[in-house]
Write an enzyme that holds these catalytic residues in place. Structure first.
Site, PDB file in Angstrom:
ATOM      1  N   GLU A  56       0.665  -1.276  -0.038  1.00  0.00           N
ATOM      2  CA  GLU A  56      -0.025  -0.010   0.161  1.00  0.00           C
ATOM      3  C   GLU A  56       0.822   1.355  -0.111  1.00  0.00           C
ATOM      4  O   GLU A  56       0.283   2.311  -0.516  1.00  0.00           O
ATOM      5  CB  GLU A  56      -0.915   0.059   1.134  1.00  0.00           C
ATOM      6  CG  GLU A  56      -2.149  -1.021   0.976  1.00  0.00           C
ATOM      7  CD  GLU A  56      -1.802  -2.384   1.493  1.00  0.00           C
ATOM      8  OE1 GLU A  56      -0.706  -2.789   1.897  1.00  0.00           O
ATOM      9  OE2 GLU A  56      -2.770  -3.118   1.733  1.00  0.00           O
ATOM     10  N   PHE A 118     -11.248  -7.345  13.934  1.00  0.00           N
ATOM     11  CA  PHE A 118     -10.113  -7.858  13.167  1.00  0.00           C
ATOM     12  C   PHE A 118      -9.819  -6.797  11.933  1.00  0.00           C
ATOM     13  O   PHE A 118     -10.844  -6.252  11.251  1.00  0.00           O
ATOM     14  CB  PHE A 118     -10.676  -9.019  12.121  1.00  0.00           C
ATOM     15  CG  PHE A 118      -9.528  -9.558  11.269  1.00  0.00           C
ATOM     16  CD1 PHE A 118      -8.326  -9.893  11.696  1.00  0.00           C
ATOM     17  CD2 PHE A 118      -9.823  -9.682   9.902  1.00  0.00           C
ATOM     18  CE1 PHE A 118      -7.086 -10.233  10.773  1.00  0.00           C
ATOM     19  CE2 PHE A 118      -8.916  -9.922   8.850  1.00  0.00           C
ATOM     20  CZ  PHE A 118      -7.595 -10.492   9.412  1.00  0.00           C
ATOM     21  N   GLN A 119      -8.668  -6.434  11.626  1.00  0.00           N
ATOM     22  CA  GLN A 119      -8.290  -5.544  10.821  1.00  0.00           C
ATOM     23  C   GLN A 119      -8.814  -3.965  10.990  1.00  0.00           C
ATOM     24  O   GLN A 119      -9.104  -3.261   9.985  1.00  0.00           O
ATOM     25  CB  GLN A 119      -8.455  -5.730   9.239  1.00  0.00           C
ATOM     26  CG  GLN A 119      -7.551  -7.033   8.870  1.00  0.00           C
ATOM     27  CD  GLN A 119      -7.362  -7.246   7.379  1.00  0.00           C
ATOM     28  OE1 GLN A 119      -8.168  -6.994   6.629  1.00  0.00           O
ATOM     29  NE2 GLN A 119      -6.193  -7.898   6.904  1.00  0.00           N
ATOM     30  N   MET A 486      24.124   9.366   2.140  1.00  0.00           N
ATOM     31  CA  MET A 486      24.019  10.843   2.774  1.00  0.00           C
ATOM     32  C   MET A 486      24.477  10.375   4.267  1.00  0.00           C
ATOM     33  O   MET A 486      24.864  11.448   4.950  1.00  0.00           O
ATOM     34  CB  MET A 486      22.585  11.478   2.797  1.00  0.00           C
ATOM     35  CG  MET A 486      22.382  12.922   3.102  1.00  0.00           C
ATOM     36  SD  MET A 486      23.627  13.953   2.351  1.00  0.00           S
ATOM     37  CE  MET A 486      22.611  14.472   0.909  1.00  0.00           C
TER      38      MET A 486
END
Lengths: 576, 163
Positions: A56, A118-119, A486
């Site tokens: 995602e 859930f989730q 860096m």
């Protein structure tokens, strides 16, 4: 008489119809339990196309870059819980750079909210500090108007990401669908018109300036003001610098352009910022990576005009004399109009800017970006210079974060806006590759290259698979010095050469890796092979090519203003 | 400097956390915060007492204005205004203390709103300083419990904060 009835649609259908009404071409997303009804509706139509990412975070970055490279709104669709939390880095990235984006996240059904289902996660709570605004839709009657508000808020005023969190039961319920043409919100009315009196004051200052400086940022790109900026700089003969976010706002190859300013800006741009007598800041925010220590910056007296759409950007780190809140192109047009009436005595005076330009040319004489072109190992700067030549300066360049990002900003001369796509504010490693996907989809046929490093690229590497699926022919320019460059540079300068955890051991064979994903790769380890390899890669218009350049491990980015130091306290290359 | 900031905000779920979140995220102080719906139930009015330099207060008002649900922001302390705070204080009031306690409440124009055999609950309204003074004036060991609302503020005269 029968009442005219609009259709009754499911919440999921409403979401998709809203996206269609907004003219959304692509949705970047990943399915999951809470968004199954929405995916079902996407399946049944072909106006809105879905791009299936592999994580995602990639969806958010791709939607973000789709927006950055096109003026259109990027849209991202994720499921509840981990789907949303994975997207948060991408949302925060867009927020820091003020990118218009709409994120739709699934939520557990309304009756389960708060029960640790859930989730389940508090999407609105988690994203609150990193969105322009967010909504939890608890009633299907609010769904369409909320979607409209989301697009409206994301794209107006100072743009930014807006999240709409939709519980699963809402997507299954049915309601009449009506998508409003516009929305009015009493609490949200961004100022767009610049104050006439302030504009007059600004014009007077610009006309009197002996050592003027134009400093522009991402706001010029976001508001599509580069044409007006060019006009202003040309009409006045002033020098101009761009921030990292503003590159391409003014043509990088123009003689009045002093290069990027800031922590890794050019000597001439930083010196001119400090020593100018009138500074006009346009869509820029004087942040720490730009002017360094504000106390040091304030040591030199200068009049500052500051144009921005967001009042809170004005006088935040630096006190300004003439604040102008408004839509940048309109304000610039008005300034230009008023500048056109020249003062009577102007023709008689000798060019008042001659001495200033002489001083600037002296600073330019430092040649602060000089590096060893005769080196036997590949210099990273050389790769970017060749990339510029081979692409004719015409590519869309996305970057990750680190040394390669700064070299790309310094050495690729952007003449057009929306060609330089990077995470400036949040500094998100892993941005480059998914950003290249978004930019390529928004600009089919354009040449898109992702400048990255061996560390950054591994943070969203899985998107090579997405590139294969959608045949996105981006070119990956991997400046591989086996270090988080860096971090290594800071450790060399400020931590006594103790390279704590910045060496990238056990690197994969990137050529084989690219091949594993169905692409091709090239390993380049000699300076004379750089240009031929680039030419060979960019000839392959249909293919993703992963170019793994083994570069000088000790090269540093110069000039450099150490953190907390003043804008003129630059460390310059030993080459000088 | 101490400032009293009045905020009109859409009466929506989450509006309060947006505002308190802004203060904590940007490191601004909150001395007190009160909120309740106005005569227009779609809107709430909030009074935030904060402190900071002029620059910080300017940023606070700008950042508040930037929040999508915020309708209006006014720094009340820029001009004449009235501030009031309500305190409920439960004190020990048995035996011969009982008379003293009642007298003290009268002096401060407090009202006894609840009584038990050995306690009084006194309601006191005024500026924060007055409430502090009342607490100071009491025998500290007599104070059993206090609860304060934080300041609410309104401009004097024709100064009106309305949409």
């Amino acid at each position: 008489m029968d009442r005219i009835r609009t259709e009754e649609l499911s919440g999921a259908e409403i979401v998709v119809r809203c996206l269609q009404a907004e003219g959304v071409e692509y949705v970047f997303g990943y399915p999951g339990g809470a968004v199954l009804w929405i995916y079902d509706e996407l399946f049944k139509q072909d106006k809105v196309r879905h791009v299936l990412v592999r994580h995602e975070q990639g969806a958010a970055h791709a939607a973000d870059a789709y927006s950055r490279s096109s003026e259109k709104v990027g849209v991202c669709l994720v499921t509840s819980g981990p789907g949303l939390t994975n997207a948060v880095t991408g949302i925060a990235t867009a927020y820091m750079d003020s990118i218009p984006m709409v994120i739709i996240s699934g939520q557990v059904p309304t009756h389960a909210i708060g029960e640790d289902a859930f989730q389940e996660c508090d999407a609105v709570g988690i994203t609150r500090p990193c969105v322009k605004h967010n909504f939890l839709v608890k009633d299907i009657r609010d769904l369409a108007v909320t979607m409209k508000k989301a697009f409206h808020i994301a794209t107006t005023g100072r743009p930014g990401p807006v999240l709409v969190d939709i519980p699963k039961d809402i997507t299954a319920q049915r309601h009449e669908f009506h998508y409003p043409d516009s929305v009015a919100m009493r609490s949200y009315n961004p100022v767009t018109k610049g104050h006439a009196g302030q504009i007059r004051k600004a014009v007077a200052l610009l006309q009197e300036a002996k050592r003027p400086m134009v400093y522009s940022g991402g706001g010029v790109i976001l508001s599509n003001a580069s044409a007006q900026l060019r006009e202003l700089v040309k009409a006045t003969g002033f020098p101009c610098t761009n921030t990292l976010m503003g590159l391409g706002g003014y043509p990088g190859t123009d003689a009045q352009f002093l290069g990027m300013l800031g922590m890794h800006g050019t000597y001439e741009a930083n010196m001119a910022m400090q020593h100018c007598d009138v500074l006009i800041a346009i869509g820029a925010r004087f942040d720490d990576r730009v002017i360094g220590n504000p106390k040091h910056f304030a040591q030199n007296l200068r009049k500052i005009i500051h144009l921005d759409i967001d009042p809170s950007s004005i006088s935040k780190r630096v006190k300004v004399d003439v604040p102008i809140v408004g839509n940048i192109p309109d304000v610039l047009k008005e300034i230009l109009r008023q500048l056109e009436a020249p003062k009577a005595d102007q023709a008689a005076r000798p060019d008042p800017l001659r001495a200033w330009w002489k001083q600037i040319d002296q600073w330019r004489g430092k040649d602060c970006l000089k590096y060893d072109r005769a080196a036997k190992i590949i210099k990273p700067q050389f790769v970017i210079e060749k990339l510029y030549e081979v692409t004719g300066g015409d590519a869309i360049i996305t970057s990750d974060v680190g040394q390669h990002q700064m070299w790309a900003a310094q050495f690729y001369k952007f003449d057009q806006p929306r060609r330089w796509i990077n995470s400036g504010g949040l500094g998100t490693m892993g941005f480059g590759l998914p950003a290249a996907m978004g930019a390529q989809l928004a600009n089919p046929g354009a040449t898109v290259a992702c400048v990255t490093g061996e560390s950054s690229i591994q943070m969203c590497l899985q998107e090579l698979s997405t590139c294969k699926q959608y045949r996105l022919p981006v070119k990956i320019i991997n400046l591989n010095n086996k270090y988080m460059g860096m971090v290594r540079q800071w450790q060399q300068f400020f931590h006594g050469n103790r390279y704590s955890e910045s060496y990238m051991d056990a690197l994969p064979d990137f050529v084989k890796l690219a091949e594993g994903y169905g692409h091709s790769g090239l390993l380049i380890d000699k300076p004379q092979d750089v240009e031929p390899a680039l030419r060979q890669a960019f000839k392959r218009k249909q293919d993703l090519v992963f170019l793994d350049f083994l570069t000088d491990q000790t090269e540093n980015v110069y000039p450099m203003i150490p953190g907390g130091k003043g804008i003129t306290e630059m460390i310059l290359s030993e080459e000088l | 400097m101490r400032h009293v900031v009045s905020i009109l905000v859409e009466n929506e779920a989450g509006a309060l956390s947006r505002i308190s979140g802004l203060f904590s995220a940007r490191g601004y102080n909150i001395e007190s915060l009160t909120v309740a719906p106005t005569e227009d139930a779609s809107m709430s009015r909030m009074t935030v007492v904060t402190s900071g330099s002029d620059d910080v207060i300017e940023q606070i008002t700008k950042q508040l204005n930037k929040l999508v649900e915020v309708v209006k922001v006014v720094d009340l302390s820029e001009a004449e205004h009235i501030e009031r705070e309500l305190m409920l204080i439960k004190v020990r009031a048995g035996g011969k203390e009982r008379e003293d306690m009642k007298r003290m409440a009268d002096i401060f124009r407090g009202r006894v709103v609840d009584v038990s055999d050995n306690t009084y609950t006194i309601e006191l309204t005024g500026s924060g300083a007055k409430l502090d003074a009342f607490i100071q004036a009491l025998d500290q060991s007599a104070i059993l419990e206090t609860v304060r609302t934080g300041a609410s503020g309104i401009g004097r005269g024709n100064r009106i904060l309305k949409v």
